[in-house]
Design a protein around this motif. Sequence first.
Motif, PDB file in Angstrom:
ATOM      1  N   MET A 242      -9.991   4.408 -17.715  1.00 53.41           N
ATOM      2  CA  MET A 242      -9.131   5.065 -18.709  1.00 53.41           C
ATOM      3  C   MET A 242      -9.709   6.405 -19.139  1.00 53.41           C
ATOM      4  N   PRO A 244     -10.216  10.148 -18.662  1.00 53.77           N
ATOM      5  CA  PRO A 244      -9.507  11.149 -17.853  1.00 53.77           C
ATOM      6  C   PRO A 244     -10.394  11.916 -16.867  1.00 53.77           C
TER       7      PRO A 244
ATOM      8  N   VAL B 366      -8.343  16.971 -24.895  1.00 54.80           N
ATOM      9  CA  VAL B 366      -8.110  15.916 -23.904  1.00 54.80           C
ATOM     10  C   VAL B 366      -7.264  14.786 -24.512  1.00 54.80           C
ATOM     11  N   ILE B 367      -6.233  14.413 -23.779  1.00 56.29           N
ATOM     12  CA  ILE B 367      -5.366  13.311 -24.200  1.00 56.29           C
ATOM     13  C   ILE B 367      -5.921  12.033 -23.605  1.00 56.29           C
ATOM     14  N   GLN B 368      -6.043  11.006 -24.415  1.00 56.79           N
ATOM     15  CA  GLN B 368      -6.686   9.771 -23.964  1.00 56.79           C
ATOM     16  C   GLN B 368      -5.974   8.525 -24.483  1.00 56.79           C
ATOM     17  N   PHE B 369      -6.157   7.443 -23.721  1.00 57.72           N
ATOM     18  CA  PHE B 369      -5.578   6.145 -24.085  1.00 57.72           C
ATOM     19  C   PHE B 369      -6.601   5.076 -23.765  1.00 57.72           C
ATOM     20  N   ARG B 423      -4.493   9.237 -19.291  1.00 58.29           N
ATOM     21  CA  ARG B 423      -4.658   8.352 -18.132  1.00 58.29           C
ATOM     22  C   ARG B 423      -4.530   6.926 -18.645  1.00 58.29           C
TER      23      ARG B 423
END
Lengths: 381, 466
Positions: A242, A244, B366-369, B423
């Motif tokens: 997870m 990136p 940064v985009i995160q999950f 992601r």
Amino acid sequence: MNIRDKVAVIGAGCSKFGENYNKSAEDMIVEAALDAYTDARIDPSQIQAAWVGTLSSASAGNALADPLKLFNIPITRVENYCASGMDAFRNACMAVASGMYDVVLALGFEKLRDSGQRGLGTFGSHPVVGYGTTAPSLFAMAANRYFETYGIDKTALAKVAIKNHHNGTMSPKAHFRMEVSEDQVVNAPLICSPLGLLDCCPTTDGAAAVIICKEELARSFRPDPVKVKGVGLSVTSGEPYMKPSFAYTGFPATAQAAQSAYEQAGMTARDIDLVECHDCFTITEILNYEDLGLCEKGEGWRYVAEGRANIDGGAVPVNPSGGLKSFGHPIGATGIRMIYEVSQHLWEKAGDRQVKDAEVGLAHNLGGPGSVGCVTILANS
Amino acid sequence: MVGIVSYGSYIPSYRLPRDVIAKEWDAPSLGGERALASFDEDSLTLAMNASIDALGDRNPKEVAGIFFASTTSPYREKQAAATVATVLDTDKELRTMDFTDSLRAGTSALLTALDLAKAGELLLVCAGDARMGEPDTLQEQNYGDAGGALVIGSENVLAELVGSYTVSQEFLGTWRTEEQDYLKSFPGGFENKFGYNRFIAETVRGLLQKCHLEAKDIANAAIAAPSQKALRGALRGLGFDMQSQVQETFWNTVGDAGTAQPLVLLAAVLERAQPGDLILVAGYGDGGDAALFRVTDRIASFQVARSVYSQIEVKRTLQSYGKYARFRKLIRKDYATEDESTPVVLLRDQKQILPLYGGKCPACGVIQFPIHRICTECGHRDGLEEIKLSRRGTLFTFTNDYLTETPDPPTTHAVVDLEGGGRVFVQLTDCEAERVEIGMPLELTFRKYHEGYGIKNYFWKARPAE
């Protein structure tokens, strides 16, 4: 603080690895510990503290206290995914290096075959996020990414299985002692694509133990103690899938642990005579070559394909024991079993699989989805 | 002017040929095939995925009410409409309601929404059904699974309401009690003769009379029917031309999709409607419902996300009755590892799991999950901004996992890079193992992962994008 030359291994023991349906955890712990006591020529009353590595077979120091009747000394259970064993060893080393204890025991074990589950079962504690993942799935995703990046296929992985199974035939205590062919490996039933059954280490029962002591005292036990030159541990994200920026073509935890160990030892990969690494899956060993600095990034598959990882391959031999692939992988035992194996070579006691003139060995234990890396460098001078 | 603002439909990708069912029981086959909800689909996910398409890019905060219709609601007690609303990310201040226990629930929800729309509100009506015929009965072959959704409002309508009509009548033709696992139908022609034919005829005739129209005025009629043959019987003598004026029931390709059927048929009618067309929808069950619409000019420029016809084309044929039996728990398997869950975590992580919010780092961007407390990339520790993630992306890496136990092996684990960042690590569905490849375009679809703790554990999966 640097651990170099402060601690020595004076004895190592290992139970027979395998589907030990006829042995309990107690049986295997006693087998490995007595083997180590004999090797170190010590009496258990000399042990001042102990560390025990297990993923899930026990919860506390009692895992050793009861089978070995080691009562009234400090015993700590260590758990760090599949690197639990080597982290138990690392904690033991630091305790000796601190001056707190003179002689201690580090033992790792796992009893997996009493349960009927396939492999380690599924991971993840969240109701839905990451639901259903298995140990091989986490490494298979690295394999597919590595294939995509470097344009190779399953046959490259098979080379690791062939080599390690060959080495395993020379290891009396190994789980498997059988050769495998490329055809067998490539056509084995799929477990997690692209990994087939013979790309995966087995589900194994076993225990391994080492006795370590303060370096100054080592020669009072044996003339040829193995010196601890460096121990590195690195923990990275446990959910790399997870993250990136995660490239999925290597494990930074291994590279960072190796760097730490090399720095402590004042060495580089060029100083190493043999490696025992964490080949839980064939792809993992290829990534390990690169992460440990045995070859350049993207060249790992060539390192084994060209025979350089062989015992007499002209480069640094990897997994002369047969590795997790053939020797077996009782989770908590593995890291200690690696210290045992490297020590056998440094003592020239490795029989048919002996790496000639081995003076410096590296052991590498990896846990979780490549998120816990532990590297130990040992030398006989 | 109230009417239909938008619409969507969802046909599951699996088809079970009726020959496969018939062969299992040495029984005559009705021919054709039925749409089959996969093991990770149920009435709620069918309705949900249709609703996502129906809502499209419309701001979900404008929706004032969501009605969910089904006879196979996932919970006996626990509303499904609230789940739909949360996934769609509506305001909390809205009316949610489940219309259940009658085959007519789909059209009843629609008529209720049309009435509320007269007050100026925007509503979403959705229906999903996956009804169970008893093994070795014709019903088992006849039923099919699907979802439909309509956005109902008073502005910018594609089809304006002309009138509606309802008949309520006590009748026992097909039923299921609390104790019964399968629907029961009274044998023979009784239900068609005294139930279906009568109520559809009464309702359609009543609607036309109320609107001062005749059958010949209707461009196309979407009429719920257990089969094409039954529909012909019901309309006999009403003056409709079956070929040109009545939407075919997709009996041969989908089957009788219960409460969702009239919505799916209406979607198919709207897909081909022309401005000025008068179109009719009718539902059957404990009486009948019908509504009449006049198609507006807006239909010409409306683009439906996924047409019914395209979804009928894109299919995967299941040749195994055993797998169907496993999907529907006709054959149960005890898995070595007991599935676990807890409503506590599902509540705590609800915004991430259902409407799929991730975090964006205000420092590094940064985009995160999932949403971390501390940025996973740069270590920024003052919190991430919540950001709604895209539901489209590409496959970064994957594995087909044959070790994970599932009714439909292998389980494909997928690392998906989403458009615009983020992601996610999800399972891949509706895709044969050999078709999976790195770089393939994917879309997220709402599915049921498992039923640990005896609850429905819903989350997103990825599937090949069209």
